[in-house]
Design a protein around this motif. Sequence first.
Motif, short mmCIF file in Angstrom:
data_model
loop_
_atom_site.label_atom_id
_atom_site.label_comp_id
_atom_site.label_asym_id
_atom_site.label_seq_id
_atom_site.Cartn_x
_atom_site.Cartn_y
_atom_site.Cartn_z
N TYR A 1 30.20 27.92 20.65
CA TYR A 1 30.27 26.92 21.93
C TYR A 1 29.91 25.67 21.50
CZ TYR A 1 28.76 30.89 25.46
OH TYR A 1 29.17 32.07 25.96
N ILE A 2 30.92 24.83 22.28
CA ILE A 2 30.97 23.39 22.03
C ILE A 2 30.38 22.76 22.87
CG2 ILE A 2 32.50 21.30 21.40
CD1 ILE A 2 34.31 23.44 20.00
N LEU A 3 29.45 21.73 22.91
CA LEU A 3 29.08 20.90 24.14
C LEU A 3 29.48 19.57 23.57
CD1 LEU A 3 27.69 20.19 26.66
CD2 LEU A 3 25.33 20.29 25.44
N GLU A 4 30.29 18.91 24.29
CA GLU A 4 30.97 17.61 23.81
C GLU A 4 31.37 16.93 24.93
OE1 GLU A 4 32.04 14.30 22.75
OE2 GLU A 4 31.22 15.49 20.87
N ASP A 5 30.99 15.65 25.33
CA ASP A 5 31.69 15.10 26.51
C ASP A 5 32.96 14.29 26.20
OD1 ASP A 5 30.05 13.24 25.12
OD2 ASP A 5 29.99 11.93 26.77
N ASP A 6 33.16 13.95 25.12
CA ASP A 6 34.70 13.30 24.56
C ASP A 6 35.78 14.37 24.58
OD1 ASP A 6 36.74 12.50 22.97
OD2 ASP A 6 35.53 10.69 22.74
N GLU A 7 36.68 14.34 25.78
CA GLU A 7 37.73 15.37 25.75
C GLU A 7 38.57 15.33 24.47
OE1 GLU A 7 41.25 16.39 28.78
OE2 GLU A 7 39.99 14.60 29.13
N ASP A 8 38.88 14.28 23.89
CA ASP A 8 39.72 14.16 22.69
C ASP A 8 38.92 14.89 21.60
OD1 ASP A 8 41.84 13.05 23.81
OD2 ASP A 8 41.01 11.05 23.30
N ILE A 9 37.76 14.70 21.23
CA ILE A 9 37.10 15.47 20.22
C ILE A 9 37.02 16.94 20.49
CG2 ILE A 9 34.72 15.58 18.91
CD1 ILE A 9 34.41 12.54 19.59
N ARG A 10 36.68 17.08 21.91
CA ARG A 10 36.39 18.45 22.33
C ARG A 10 37.80 19.47 22.10
NH1 ARG A 10 34.67 17.56 26.90
NH2 ARG A 10 36.68 18.03 28.25
N PHE A 11 38.80 18.75 22.10
CA PHE A 11 40.28 19.32 22.14
C PHE A 11 40.37 19.75 20.76
CE2 PHE A 11 44.72 19.34 21.20
CZ PHE A 11 45.26 20.01 21.79
N ILE A 12 40.31 18.47 19.81
CA ILE A 12 40.67 18.60 18.26
C ILE A 12 39.78 19.77 17.67
CG2 ILE A 12 40.70 17.55 16.34
CD1 ILE A 12 41.56 14.99 17.76
N VAL A 13 38.44 19.74 18.03
CA VAL A 13 37.56 20.60 17.39
C VAL A 13 37.78 22.20 17.88
CG1 VAL A 13 35.07 21.24 17.32
CG2 VAL A 13 35.58 18.92 16.96
N SER A 14 38.03 22.19 18.85
CA SER A 14 38.39 23.60 19.58
C SER A 14 39.69 24.12 18.93
CB SER A 14 38.38 23.61 20.83
OG SER A 14 38.53 24.57 21.64
N TYR A 15 40.77 23.36 18.97
CA TYR A 15 41.85 23.73 18.46
C TYR A 15 41.76 24.27 16.83
CZ TYR A 15 46.65 23.80 16.79
OH TYR A 15 48.19 23.69 16.33
N ILE A 16 41.23 23.38 16.17
CA ILE A 16 41.08 23.43 14.85
C ILE A 16 40.14 24.89 14.60
CG2 ILE A 16 39.99 23.06 12.72
CD1 ILE A 16 42.44 21.19 13.06
N LEU A 17 39.07 25.04 15.25
CA LEU A 17 38.29 26.38 15.08
C LEU A 17 39.01 27.65 15.59
CD1 LEU A 17 34.77 24.87 16.16
CD2 LEU A 17 35.75 25.20 13.95
N ASN A 18 39.99 27.43 16.65
CA ASN A 18 40.78 28.53 17.02
C ASN A 18 41.56 28.95 15.89
OD1 ASN A 18 40.05 29.43 19.88
ND2 ASN A 18 40.73 27.38 20.49
N GLU A 19 42.33 27.78 15.32
CA GLU A 19 43.35 28.03 14.52
C GLU A 19 42.75 28.77 13.12
OE1 GLU A 19 46.68 27.43 13.88
OE2 GLU A 19 46.50 27.38 16.32
N ILE A 20 41.23 28.69 12.79
CA ILE A 20 40.76 29.32 11.67
C ILE A 20 40.12 30.74 12.24
CG2 ILE A 20 40.97 27.12 10.01
CD1 ILE A 20 37.63 27.31 10.69
N GLY A 21 40.24 31.10 13.22
CA GLY A 21 40.04 32.48 13.59
C GLY A 21 38.58 32.58 14.42
N TYR A 22 38.22 31.30 15.10
CA TYR A 22 36.82 31.48 15.99
C TYR A 22 37.23 31.27 17.32
CZ TYR A 22 34.14 30.49 11.67
OH TYR A 22 33.85 30.48 10.36
#
Length: 120
Positions: free
Chosen positions: A6-27
């Motif tokens: 679960y990611i709690l981040e109010d900055d949309e860009d940071i949230r998107f990038i972190v989510s994208y990278i974590l999805n890419e590595i299998g989470y």
Amino acid sequence: MAKQIYILEDDEDIRFIVSYILNEIGYEVTEAETLKQFHQQLETGLPDLMLLDIMLPDGNGLELCEELKKDPAISHIPIIMMSAHAAQEFVQEKACAQDFISKPFDLDNLTNMIRKYLPN
């Protein structure tokens, strides 16, 4: 089954990038930009790890971290705090999170930190 973060981040860009990278590595990633959204997500199920920003539009991530660690049903879940404003020493004094990463952060450092708590 993939580990849930679960990611709690109010900055949309940071949230998107972190989510994208974590999805890419299998989470599996669930995002929230407010404390209210985050609490709603906790009602649907618990993650394997939480990545929490400190400064939020509707509250404070450190206070949330302390609250989560007092709940016996949740206290075992690793929490990584992230902030551009708080110092690591201050966060560690609160002793609620397992780790801290300062923004801006290197994505490799973040993924290595997450893998430390959630090995594949």
